[in-house]
Each structure stands twice: as C-alpha cells, then as structure tokens.
Design a protein around this motif. Sequence first.
Motif, PDB file in Angstrom:
ATOM      1  N   GLY A  19       0.850  -1.197   0.000  1.00 52.69           N
ATOM      2  CA  GLY A  19       0.000   0.000   0.000  1.00 52.69           C
ATOM      3  C   GLY A  19       0.882   1.242   0.000  1.00 52.69           C
ATOM      4  O   GLY A  19       1.914   1.275   0.666  1.00 52.69           O
ATOM      5  N   GLN A  22       0.843   6.006   2.522  1.00 47.56           N
ATOM      6  CA  GLN A  22       1.826   6.678   3.398  1.00 47.56           C
ATOM      7  C   GLN A  22       2.823   7.514   2.610  1.00 47.56           C
ATOM      8  O   GLN A  22       3.423   8.441   3.141  1.00 47.56           O
ATOM      9  N   ASP A  51      -0.274  -0.569  -4.704  1.00 48.46           N
ATOM     10  CA  ASP A  51      -1.547   0.156  -4.741  1.00 48.46           C
ATOM     11  C   ASP A  51      -1.334   1.617  -4.374  1.00 48.46           C
ATOM     12  O   ASP A  51      -0.790   1.930  -3.316  1.00 48.46           O
ATOM     13  N   TYR A  56      -3.561  10.634  -3.242  1.00 50.37           N
ATOM     14  CA  TYR A  56      -2.585  10.539  -2.143  1.00 50.37           C
ATOM     15  C   TYR A  56      -1.499  11.599  -2.348  1.00 50.37           C
ATOM     16  O   TYR A  56      -0.590  11.443  -3.180  1.00 50.37           O
ATOM     17  N   LYS A  82      -6.065   4.681  -8.305  1.00 54.86           N
ATOM     18  CA  LYS A  82      -7.506   4.934  -8.090  1.00 54.86           C
ATOM     19  C   LYS A  82      -7.833   6.347  -8.547  1.00 54.86           C
ATOM     20  O   LYS A  82      -6.954   7.219  -8.557  1.00 54.86           O
ATOM     21  N   SER A 153     -12.963   0.227  -5.531  1.00 54.62           N
ATOM     22  CA  SER A 153     -12.687   0.197  -4.105  1.00 54.62           C
ATOM     23  C   SER A 153     -14.002   0.556  -3.432  1.00 54.62           C
ATOM     24  O   SER A 153     -14.683   1.490  -3.865  1.00 54.62           O
ATOM     25  N   LEU A 204      -3.891  -4.031   8.616  1.00 55.81           N
ATOM     26  CA  LEU A 204      -3.414  -3.975  10.008  1.00 55.81           C
ATOM     27  C   LEU A 204      -4.263  -3.014  10.836  1.00 55.81           C
ATOM     28  O   LEU A 204      -3.847  -2.601  11.925  1.00 55.81           O
ATOM     29  N   ALA A 205      -5.456  -2.665  10.335  1.00 54.44           N
ATOM     30  CA  ALA A 205      -6.318  -1.707  11.042  1.00 54.44           C
ATOM     31  C   ALA A 205      -5.517  -0.461  11.407  1.00 54.44           C
ATOM     32  O   ALA A 205      -5.492  -0.024  12.561  1.00 54.44           O
ATOM     33  N   TYR A 213       0.729  -0.612  19.718  1.00 51.50           N
ATOM     34  CA  TYR A 213       0.220   0.606  20.354  1.00 51.50           C
ATOM     35  C   TYR A 213      -0.385   0.273  21.715  1.00 51.50           C
ATOM     36  O   TYR A 213      -0.832  -0.851  21.945  1.00 51.50           O
ATOM     37  N   PHE A 219      -0.190  10.079  17.825  1.00 52.17           N
ATOM     38  CA  PHE A 219       0.296  10.131  16.445  1.00 52.17           C
ATOM     39  C   PHE A 219       0.535  11.586  16.065  1.00 52.17           C
ATOM     40  O   PHE A 219       0.077  12.506  16.740  1.00 52.17           O
ATOM     41  N   ILE A 282      -2.608  -5.521   1.020  1.00 56.19           N
ATOM     42  CA  ILE A 282      -1.743  -4.368   0.722  1.00 56.19           C
ATOM     43  C   ILE A 282      -1.423  -3.531   1.964  1.00 56.19           C
ATOM     44  O   ILE A 282      -1.866  -2.389   2.074  1.00 56.19           O
ATOM     45  N   GLY A 284       0.222  -0.876   4.294  1.00 57.75           N
ATOM     46  CA  GLY A 284       1.028   0.326   4.117  1.00 57.75           C
ATOM     47  C   GLY A 284       2.259   0.228   4.991  1.00 57.75           C
ATOM     48  O   GLY A 284       2.285  -0.540   5.956  1.00 57.75           O
TER      49      GLY A 284
HETATM   50  N1  LIG Z   1     -10.408   3.904   0.087  1.00 57.30           N
HETATM   51  C1  LIG Z   1      -9.365   3.213  -0.295  1.00 57.30           C
HETATM   52  O1  LIG Z   1      -9.347   2.701  -1.383  1.00 57.30           O
HETATM   53  C2  LIG Z   1      -8.196   3.045   0.650  1.00 57.30           C
HETATM   54  C3  LIG Z   1      -8.304   3.507   1.973  1.00 57.30           C
HETATM   55  C4  LIG Z   1      -7.277   3.230   2.855  1.00 57.30           C
HETATM   56  C5  LIG Z   1      -6.156   2.547   2.429  1.00 57.30           C
HETATM   57  N2  LIG Z   1      -6.054   2.143   1.114  1.00 57.30           N
HETATM   58  C6  LIG Z   1      -4.867   1.404   0.640  1.00 57.30           C
HETATM   59  O2  LIG Z   1      -4.600   0.346   1.540  1.00 57.30           O
HETATM   60  C7  LIG Z   1      -3.257   0.430   2.015  1.00 57.30           C
HETATM   61  C8  LIG Z   1      -3.158  -0.187   3.400  1.00 57.30           C
HETATM   62  O3  LIG Z   1      -3.989   0.455   4.341  1.00 57.30           O
HETATM   63  P1  LIG Z   1      -3.420   1.515   5.385  1.00 57.30           P
HETATM   64  O4  LIG Z   1      -2.057   1.886   4.990  1.00 57.30           O
HETATM   65  O5  LIG Z   1      -4.445   2.562   5.525  1.00 57.30           O
HETATM   66  O6  LIG Z   1      -3.421   0.707   6.770  1.00 57.30           O
HETATM   67  P2  LIG Z   1      -2.631  -0.574   7.307  1.00 57.30           P
HETATM   68  O7  LIG Z   1      -1.903  -1.230   6.217  1.00 57.30           O
HETATM   69  O8  LIG Z   1      -3.626  -1.347   8.071  1.00 57.30           O
HETATM   70  O9  LIG Z   1      -1.628   0.076   8.367  1.00 57.30           O
HETATM   71  C9  LIG Z   1      -0.447   0.702   7.975  1.00 57.30           C
HETATM   72  C10 LIG Z   1       0.344   1.120   9.217  1.00 57.30           C
HETATM   73  O10 LIG Z   1       0.620  -0.040  10.010  1.00 57.30           O
HETATM   74  C11 LIG Z   1       1.910   0.063  10.605  1.00 57.30           C
HETATM   75  N3  LIG Z   1       2.730  -1.069  10.111  1.00 57.30           N
HETATM   76  C12 LIG Z   1       2.842  -1.513   8.839  1.00 57.30           C
HETATM   77  N4  LIG Z   1       3.649  -2.575   8.784  1.00 57.30           N
HETATM   78  C13 LIG Z   1       4.058  -2.827  10.045  1.00 57.30           C
HETATM   79  C14 LIG Z   1       4.898  -3.806  10.630  1.00 57.30           C
HETATM   80  N5  LIG Z   1       5.463  -4.761   9.890  1.00 57.30           N
HETATM   81  N6  LIG Z   1       5.112  -3.738  11.963  1.00 57.30           N
HETATM   82  C15 LIG Z   1       4.536  -2.795  12.717  1.00 57.30           C
HETATM   83  N7  LIG Z   1       3.721  -1.846  12.221  1.00 57.30           N
HETATM   84  C16 LIG Z   1       3.471  -1.863  10.897  1.00 57.30           C
HETATM   85  C17 LIG Z   1       2.487   1.397  10.180  1.00 57.30           C
HETATM   86  O11 LIG Z   1       2.139   2.323  11.205  1.00 57.30           O
HETATM   87  P3  LIG Z   1       3.226   3.362  11.795  1.00 57.30           P
HETATM   88  O12 LIG Z   1       3.359   4.361  10.691  1.00 57.30           O
HETATM   89  O13 LIG Z   1       2.571   3.878  13.045  1.00 57.30           O
HETATM   90  O14 LIG Z   1       4.486   2.594  12.034  1.00 57.30           O
HETATM   91  C18 LIG Z   1       1.711   1.699   8.918  1.00 57.30           C
HETATM   92  O15 LIG Z   1       1.659   3.087   8.627  1.00 57.30           O
HETATM   93  C19 LIG Z   1      -2.946   1.930   1.926  1.00 57.30           C
HETATM   94  O16 LIG Z   1      -1.558   2.203   1.997  1.00 57.30           O
HETATM   95  C20 LIG Z   1      -3.595   2.249   0.598  1.00 57.30           C
HETATM   96  O17 LIG Z   1      -2.753   1.832  -0.476  1.00 57.30           O
HETATM   97  C21 LIG Z   1      -7.064   2.369   0.246  1.00 57.30           C
END
Ligand SMILES: NC(=O)c1ccc[n+]([C@@H]2O[C@H](COP(=O)([O-])OP(=O)(O)OC[C@H]3O[C@@H](n4cnc5c(N)ncnc54)[C@H](OP(=O)(O)O)[C@@H]3O)[C@@H](O)[C@H]2O)c1
Length: 327
Positions: A19, A22, A51, A56, A82, A153, A204-205, A213, A219, A282, A284
């Motif tokens: 993802g 970020q 993705d 972004y 997207k 999405s 990873l919520a 956390y 944050f 995916i 982030g």
């Molecule tokens: N509407 C949509 O279409 C939409 C909406 C949201 C997301 N997305 C896509 O989905 C992707 C993933 O979702 P997301 O980034 O929102 O949330 P996520 O993947 O659930 O969480 C990402 C966060 O988790 C922590 N993290 C990641 N890998 C880790 C590891 N190995 N160990 C410990 N902590 C870890 C980091 O937080 P810290 O920075 O605190 O370390 C990171 O910023 C996005 O990047 C984006 O491409 C799409």
Amino acid sequence: MRSNDVSRLGRSVSAIGQGCWQLGGDWAEVGDDTAQEVLHAAADSGVTFFDTADVYGTGRSERAVGAFLADRKDAGIMVATKMGRLADPHVPEAYNLDNYRRWTDSSRENLGVETLDLVQLHCPPTAAFDIPQMYDDLRTLVAEGRIAKWGVSVETTDEAMRALEEPDLATIQIILNVFRRKPLDRVLPAANAAGVGIIARVPLASGLLSGKYDEHTTFAPEDHRTWNRDGSKMEIGETFAGVPFEVGVEAAREVAAVTPEGWTTAQLSLAWIIAVGAATVIPGASRPQQARDNAAAGSLPGLDEATLAELKRIYDERIAQHVAHRW
Ligand SMILES: NC(=O)c1ccc[n+]([C@@H]2O[C@H](COP(=O)([O-])OP(=O)(O)OC[C@H]3O[C@@H](n4cnc5c(N)ncnc54)[C@H](OP(=O)(O)O)[C@@H]3O)[C@@H](O)[C@H]2O)c1
C-alpha cells in the motif's frame, strides 16, 4: 512469496502487495528518499503488486511509484491506482467520461506509463453503483488504451455485491482484516467464484493489528489517526478500520497472545487474510523494514485451527458490535 492467479486480471499477483498511501500524505511525513527505500524493499522481498491513488498527496504517491517503476522496468510489477476522490463535490455525477479522461491522463503522466495496469474507482458514493454509465465509461477507457483493467474500491459489502454484477470487473478493494470479517460471508466466495481479485486494504487496522500501540500512544498532528479518530474529516472506517482505538488496543493484545513463535503479530494478521482467500493484501509501510517484514508473511505456513478459532472469538466478543452493522 506466494502468488495468486486472478483470472479477470489475466495474471498472478503477489499474496502480499504494498500500500502506498503513506508515501503521499495523511500520515506522519515519509520523505521522498524513504519512500523509494520502502518501494525497493518491497520489490526486493518479492512484492509485485503496488496500490496507490491520484489523491494521495495529490499525485505525490503516484510520482514516487513512477520513479520506482522507471528503476525496476523488468521486475514484473503491477501498479493499481484509483480515481474519483479529486472530485469536488464528490457526487455520483463526477464519475463521468470527461473526468475519467482527465484523471487517468494525470495518473499516466505521474506513473510514466502509456496504459495504466489497473484503475479502481475510489469509493464512489453508494448511489453511483447503480448508474450503468459509471461502468460503461470505464469500458471506453479500455477501448482507448488508457487503462488495461478496472476495479472498484468499496466501503460496504453491499457495494461489492453490486459491482460483482459487472462481467468485466477485475478487482474489488475492500477493508478485510482480523477486525473486519464481514467480507467472508458473501463477498469473498462470490468474487473467488467469478475470478475477481479481492484486494484487502487496511489489513493492520491502521497499525493496531501490529500490537505495538497502547492506550497512551499518540500520532503526529498531520496523521489521520490524530485528526480522523471521530470520523469527522473522512470515512471513519479508513481510520483503525472503524474500531474505537482503546477497544482495538485491548483486542490486539489478545491477538498478540496467540501469535505463533517466531512470527510478529502483524505477520499473523496478514497471514490470516491470505488464508481466507484474498488475492493480495496491501499493508502500508512508513519504513523499509516494515515492508520487508510484511512481505515475509507471504511465505509463512498456514494457520492452525486453534489460532483461527481464537481470532474469530476475539472478533465476536470484542469487535463485531462496533463494525458489523456498518460495513
Ligand atoms: N479507500 C481506499 O481505497 C483506501 C483507503 C485506505 C487505504 N487504502 C490502501 O490500503 C493500504 C493499506 O492500508 P493503510 O495503509 O491505511 O493501513 P494498514 O496497512 O492497516 O496500516 C499501515 C500502518 O501499520 C503500521 N505497520 C505496517 N507494517 C508494520 C509492521 N510490519 N510492523 C509494525 N507496524 C506496521 C504502520 O504504522 P506506523 O506508521 O505507526 O508505524 C503503517 O503506517 C494503503 O496504503 C492504501 O494503499 C485504500
């Protein structure tokens, strides 16, 4: 790294993707150099699916991915972007051919490609899903060679089921994680039967499911986990998957307690999503080491029945009441 065939895409994708939200904004600042390190760390670890979105950082994330792509031309990388969220106001009528052409031209330039591999409508308003023109205009983009494949999405499982009625829909991106199990009921079985790829976002919520956390964690001011905790600025489901932070911290402790020896809790959370049948997951990452650790979840063995049962119990007892009726 495991990979999964997605017949509607006509190719396979790595079980763990990357993802790239970020790398644009809305999180604590990730510098341009770090962004490149994250992308290369993912690719070096076997990730082939990336993705991003035009919104972004208003193209910043796409430009980072474009620079990376130019460096990795022969790595078999697929980029999904997207469009739709640059519309102001964000109304169903904004999903029209003129805007599609403008948005995709900008993404093609940012990514440095002639034809975009996969374009996803970026959570259109619910009413838009019933407008046939929204899908027909995407077919025009395919005919024009601007895009190769299209997907959606979505916020809700009902939106996913509606989109699945379209015969050439390639992918559905949806929130699917240990705290968001509703797609297991209808969306995953129907998508997998149709050969439509499920892209699991927010796996990873927003970091909660790494288990790192606690109730005192704060944050950065510019991070959506600060300014969207109450859902006042953006769809609340995109921040901590819509789970109240303290509830999520407590539940994540229980997930940590069932994490197999030698795994991290983040890896368990990602491995669960692979196990339930997503095409790609995916996560982030704000640092290259996170990208490497996450990619490693793509080659872990399957989960045993006792762990699966515990994860379901944690959801049923602690989480379902906060999310199941909404999405
Ligand atoms: N509407 C949509 O279409 C939409 C909406 C949201 C997301 N997305 C896509 O989905 C992707 C993933 O979702 P997301 O980034 O929102 O949330 P996520 O993947 O659930 O969480 C990402 C966060 O988790 C922590 N993290 C990641 N890998 C880790 C590891 N190995 N160990 C410990 N902590 C870890 C980091 O937080 P810290 O920075 O605190 O370390 C990171 O910023 C996005 O990047 C984006 O491409 C799409």
